[in-house]
Design a protein around this motif. Sequence first.
Motif, PDB file in Angstrom:
ATOM      1  N   MET A 157       0.788  -0.683   0.127  1.00 34.36           N
ATOM      2  CA  MET A 157       0.199  -0.094   0.044  1.00 34.36           C
ATOM      3  C   MET A 157       0.782   1.720  -0.312  1.00 34.36           C
ATOM      4  N   GLU A 158       0.766   1.947  -0.983  1.00 38.74           N
ATOM      5  CA  GLU A 158       1.100   3.242  -0.628  1.00 38.74           C
ATOM      6  C   GLU A 158      -0.035   4.711   0.061  1.00 38.74           C
ATOM      7  N   THR A 159       0.926   5.782   0.431  1.00 38.11           N
ATOM      8  CA  THR A 159       0.282   6.401   1.256  1.00 38.11           C
ATOM      9  C   THR A 159       0.751   8.144   1.244  1.00 38.11           C
ATOM     10  N   THR A 160       0.069   9.287   0.422  1.00 36.34           N
ATOM     11  CA  THR A 160       1.006  10.416   1.319  1.00 36.34           C
ATOM     12  C   THR A 160       0.499  10.659   2.460  1.00 36.34           C
ATOM     13  N   ALA A 161       1.441  11.721   2.439  1.00 36.78           N
ATOM     14  CA  ALA A 161       1.886  12.218   3.912  1.00 36.78           C
ATOM     15  C   ALA A 161       0.795  12.682   4.407  1.00 36.78           C
ATOM     16  N   ARG A 162       0.162  13.862   3.470  1.00 36.69           N
ATOM     17  CA  ARG A 162      -1.185  14.009   3.788  1.00 36.69           C
ATOM     18  C   ARG A 162      -2.641  13.484   3.991  1.00 36.69           C
ATOM     19  N   GLU A 163      -2.656  12.273   3.200  1.00 36.12           N
ATOM     20  CA  GLU A 163      -3.446  11.171   3.583  1.00 36.12           C
ATOM     21  C   GLU A 163      -3.290  10.991   5.384  1.00 36.12           C
ATOM     22  N   PHE A 164      -1.760  10.292   4.983  1.00 32.71           N
ATOM     23  CA  PHE A 164      -1.511   9.567   6.434  1.00 32.71           C
ATOM     24  C   PHE A 164      -1.956  10.679   7.186  1.00 32.71           C
ATOM     25  N   ASN A 165      -1.628  11.339   7.101  1.00 36.43           N
ATOM     26  CA  ASN A 165      -1.243  12.387   8.430  1.00 36.43           C
ATOM     27  C   ASN A 165      -3.965  12.511   9.444  1.00 36.43           C
ATOM     28  N   GLN A 166      -4.024  12.241   7.920  1.00 38.83           N
ATOM     29  CA  GLN A 166      -5.445  12.296   7.908  1.00 38.83           C
ATOM     30  C   GLN A 166      -6.294  11.344   8.695  1.00 38.83           C
TER      31      GLN A 166
ATOM     32  N   ALA B  97      -4.571   8.654   9.820  1.00 43.01           N
ATOM     33  CA  ALA B  97      -3.626   7.378  10.447  1.00 43.01           C
ATOM     34  C   ALA B  97      -3.825   6.649  11.153  1.00 43.01           C
ATOM     35  N   SER B  98      -5.706   6.474  12.171  1.00 43.51           N
ATOM     36  CA  SER B  98      -5.437   5.490  12.532  1.00 43.51           C
ATOM     37  C   SER B  98      -6.310   4.301  11.390  1.00 43.51           C
ATOM     38  N   ARG B  99      -6.476   4.359  10.332  1.00 48.13           N
ATOM     39  CA  ARG B  99      -7.070   3.422   9.465  1.00 48.13           C
ATOM     40  C   ARG B  99      -5.950   2.963   8.597  1.00 48.13           C
ATOM     41  N   ILE B 100      -4.690   4.021   8.780  1.00 49.47           N
ATOM     42  CA  ILE B 100      -3.999   3.488   7.885  1.00 49.47           C
ATOM     43  C   ILE B 100      -3.026   2.451   9.018  1.00 49.47           C
ATOM     44  N   LEU B 101      -2.671   3.260  10.441  1.00 43.19           N
ATOM     45  CA  LEU B 101      -2.076   2.014  11.107  1.00 43.19           C
ATOM     46  C   LEU B 101      -2.524   0.581  11.066  1.00 43.19           C
ATOM     47  N   ALA B 102      -3.992   0.915  11.637  1.00 45.42           N
ATOM     48  CA  ALA B 102      -5.000  -0.354  11.238  1.00 45.42           C
ATOM     49  C   ALA B 102      -4.526  -1.344  10.314  1.00 45.42           C
ATOM     50  N   ALA B 103      -4.211  -1.052   9.047  1.00 44.66           N
ATOM     51  CA  ALA B 103      -3.722  -1.775   7.799  1.00 44.66           C
ATOM     52  C   ALA B 103      -2.298  -2.687   8.421  1.00 44.66           C
ATOM     53  N   ALA B 104      -1.344  -1.606   9.083  1.00 42.69           N
ATOM     54  CA  ALA B 104      -0.305  -2.333   9.269  1.00 42.69           C
ATOM     55  C   ALA B 104      -0.579  -3.533  10.122  1.00 42.69           C
TER      56      ALA B 104
ATOM     57  N   ARG C  82       2.272  -3.654   4.564  1.00 41.98           N
ATOM     58  CA  ARG C  82       3.327  -2.675   4.564  1.00 41.98           C
ATOM     59  C   ARG C  82       2.984  -1.784   4.199  1.00 41.98           C
ATOM     60  N   ILE C  83       3.340   0.320   4.922  1.00 42.68           N
ATOM     61  CA  ILE C  83       2.712   0.956   3.972  1.00 42.68           C
ATOM     62  C   ILE C  83       3.619   2.404   3.775  1.00 42.68           C
ATOM     63  N   THR C  84       4.183   2.695   2.436  1.00 47.28           N
ATOM     64  CA  THR C  84       5.430   3.411   1.919  1.00 47.28           C
ATOM     65  C   THR C  84       4.747   4.949   2.129  1.00 47.28           C
ATOM     66  N   VAL C  85       4.851   5.788   3.200  1.00 44.93           N
ATOM     67  CA  VAL C  85       4.986   7.357   2.658  1.00 44.93           C
ATOM     68  C   VAL C  85       5.153   8.355   1.707  1.00 44.93           C
TER      69      VAL C  85
ATOM     70  N   VAL D 228       9.208   8.431   1.421  1.00 42.07           N
ATOM     71  CA  VAL D 228       9.912   8.972   3.082  1.00 42.07           C
ATOM     72  C   VAL D 228      10.013   8.616   3.786  1.00 42.07           C
ATOM     73  N   ALA D 229       8.692   7.256   4.538  1.00 42.82           N
ATOM     74  CA  ALA D 229       9.381   6.266   5.089  1.00 42.82           C
ATOM     75  C   ALA D 229       8.285   5.072   4.989  1.00 42.82           C
ATOM     76  N   VAL D 230       8.687   4.147   5.499  1.00 43.07           N
ATOM     77  CA  VAL D 230       8.093   2.103   5.131  1.00 43.07           C
ATOM     78  C   VAL D 230       7.761   2.780   7.057  1.00 43.07           C
ATOM     79  N   LEU D 231       6.378   2.057   6.791  1.00 42.39           N
ATOM     80  CA  LEU D 231       5.403   1.824   8.205  1.00 42.39           C
ATOM     81  C   LEU D 231       5.308   0.100   7.449  1.00 42.39           C
ATOM     82  N   ALA D 232       5.577  -0.498   9.252  1.00 48.86           N
ATOM     83  CA  ALA D 232       5.718  -2.131   8.640  1.00 48.86           C
ATOM     84  C   ALA D 232       5.422  -2.769   9.661  1.00 48.86           C
ATOM     85  N   PRO D 233       4.597  -3.327   9.720  1.00 45.79           N
ATOM     86  CA  PRO D 233       3.980  -4.826  11.227  1.00 45.79           C
ATOM     87  C   PRO D 233       5.490  -4.924  11.814  1.00 45.79           C
ATOM     88  N   VAL D 234       5.241  -4.670  13.353  1.00 49.18           N
ATOM     89  CA  VAL D 234       6.170  -5.116  14.011  1.00 49.18           C
ATOM     90  C   VAL D 234       6.252  -6.512  14.572  1.00 49.18           C
ATOM     91  N   GLY D 235       7.739  -7.750  14.378  1.00 47.06           N
ATOM     92  CA  GLY D 235       6.973  -8.936  14.225  1.00 47.06           C
ATOM     93  C   GLY D 235       7.730  -9.281  15.512  1.00 47.06           C
TER      94      GLY D 235
END
Length: 83
Positions: free
Chosen positions: A1-10, A12-19, A24-27, A34-41
């Motif tokens: 999944m890929e999202t923009t920084a603005r979408e992540f800001n608006q 965040a809870s939906r994107i964190l739920a996906a993680a 794995r989410i690329t911001v 600029v960032a990769v959000l991945a589930p904690v293993g």
Amino acid sequence: METTAREFNQNASRILAAAERGERITVTKNGRPVAVLAPVGDQDVPLYPTDPMGEDDEAPVFDSASAVDWSAGRADYLEGFGS
């Protein structure tokens, strides 16, 4: 999944739920990743990571168990710290 920084800001809870579900989410910002959000293993995160520099056997070790004798001055101890 890929999202923009603005979408992540608006959204965040939906994107964190996906993680949390394992995704794995690329911001991106201005089209650049600029960032990769991945589930904690299950792997442990080191308390004091050494990357990206790696191990340094010659680096000074500071701990409370070894007292430093400052009677000879501090120049030798500060060598290599830019002084």
